[in-house]
Design a protein around this motif. Structure first.
Motif, short mmCIF file in Angstrom:
data_model
loop_
_atom_site.label_atom_id
_atom_site.label_comp_id
_atom_site.label_asym_id
_atom_site.label_seq_id
_atom_site.Cartn_x
_atom_site.Cartn_y
_atom_site.Cartn_z
N SER A 265 -90.67 25.99 71.30
CA SER A 265 -90.41 24.66 71.84
C SER A 265 -91.50 24.22 72.80
O SER A 265 -91.86 23.04 72.83
N THR A 266 -92.02 25.15 73.58
CA THR A 266 -93.00 24.79 74.61
C THR A 266 -94.44 24.97 74.16
O THR A 266 -95.34 24.47 74.82
N GLY A 267 -94.69 25.69 73.08
CA GLY A 267 -96.06 25.94 72.65
C GLY A 267 -96.73 27.02 73.48
O GLY A 267 -97.96 27.15 73.46
N LEU A 268 -95.96 27.77 74.20
CA LEU A 268 -96.48 28.81 75.08
C LEU A 268 -97.30 29.83 74.28
O LEU A 268 -96.87 30.28 73.22
N PHE A 269 -98.48 30.16 74.74
CA PHE A 269 -99.40 31.14 74.18
C PHE A 269 -100.17 30.67 72.95
O PHE A 269 -101.08 31.33 72.52
N TYR A 270 -99.82 29.54 72.33
CA TYR A 270 -100.55 29.17 71.11
C TYR A 270 -100.95 27.70 71.06
O TYR A 270 -101.69 27.30 70.18
N ALA A 271 -100.46 26.86 71.95
CA ALA A 271 -100.80 25.44 71.94
C ALA A 271 -100.73 24.92 73.37
O ALA A 271 -100.39 25.65 74.30
N GLU A 272 -101.03 23.66 73.53
CA GLU A 272 -100.92 23.06 74.85
C GLU A 272 -99.45 23.08 75.27
O GLU A 272 -98.56 22.71 74.51
N PHE A 273 -99.22 23.53 76.49
CA PHE A 273 -97.85 23.71 76.98
C PHE A 273 -97.14 22.36 77.04
O PHE A 273 -97.67 21.38 77.56
N ARG A 274 -95.92 22.32 76.50
CA ARG A 274 -95.06 21.13 76.56
C ARG A 274 -93.83 21.49 77.38
O ARG A 274 -93.29 22.58 77.23
N PRO A 275 -93.36 20.57 78.20
CA PRO A 275 -92.13 20.87 78.95
C PRO A 275 -90.95 21.06 77.99
O PRO A 275 -90.90 20.44 76.93
N ILE A 276 -90.03 21.90 78.38
CA ILE A 276 -88.88 22.17 77.53
C ILE A 276 -87.97 20.94 77.53
O ILE A 276 -87.80 20.27 78.55
N ARG A 277 -87.38 20.66 76.41
CA ARG A 277 -86.54 19.47 76.25
C ARG A 277 -85.10 19.78 76.67
O ARG A 277 -84.66 20.92 76.62
N ASN A 278 -84.40 18.73 77.08
CA ASN A 278 -83.00 18.89 77.47
C ASN A 278 -82.16 19.39 76.31
O ASN A 278 -81.22 20.17 76.51
N TYR A 279 -82.48 18.97 75.10
CA TYR A 279 -81.76 19.44 73.91
C TYR A 279 -81.84 20.96 73.80
O TYR A 279 -80.85 21.62 73.49
N ASP A 280 -83.03 21.51 74.06
CA ASP A 280 -83.20 22.96 73.99
C ASP A 280 -82.41 23.67 75.08
O ASP A 280 -81.83 24.73 74.85
#
Length: 61
Positions: free
Chosen positions: A23-38
């Motif tokens: 969901s966040t792209g941690l370690f492999y892409a630009e970090f995205r904030p976690i969504r409320n749905y998640d």
């Protein structure tokens, strides 16, 4: 807790980590904030697991 319950907790931990990373792209892409749905999905799945563990304990399993 018995062996099957420990396996369920471990599976939930691994799936939560995989979903968080995806969901966040941690370690492999630009970090995205976690969504409320998640966050709702994580809380619901962990709440369900805890409820099942408590229910099984009360039943004596």
């Amino acid at each position: 807790m018995n062996k099957s319950q420990w396996i369920a907790v471990l599976a939930c931990v691994l799936l939560t980590a995989a979903a968080y990373i995806g969901s966040t792209g941690l370690f492999y892409a630009e970090f995205r904030p976690i969504r409320n749905y998640d966050l709702v999905a994580f809380a619901t799945s962990w709440g369900g697991l805890i409820w099942m563990l408590i229910r099984d304990r009360k039943r004596g399993h």
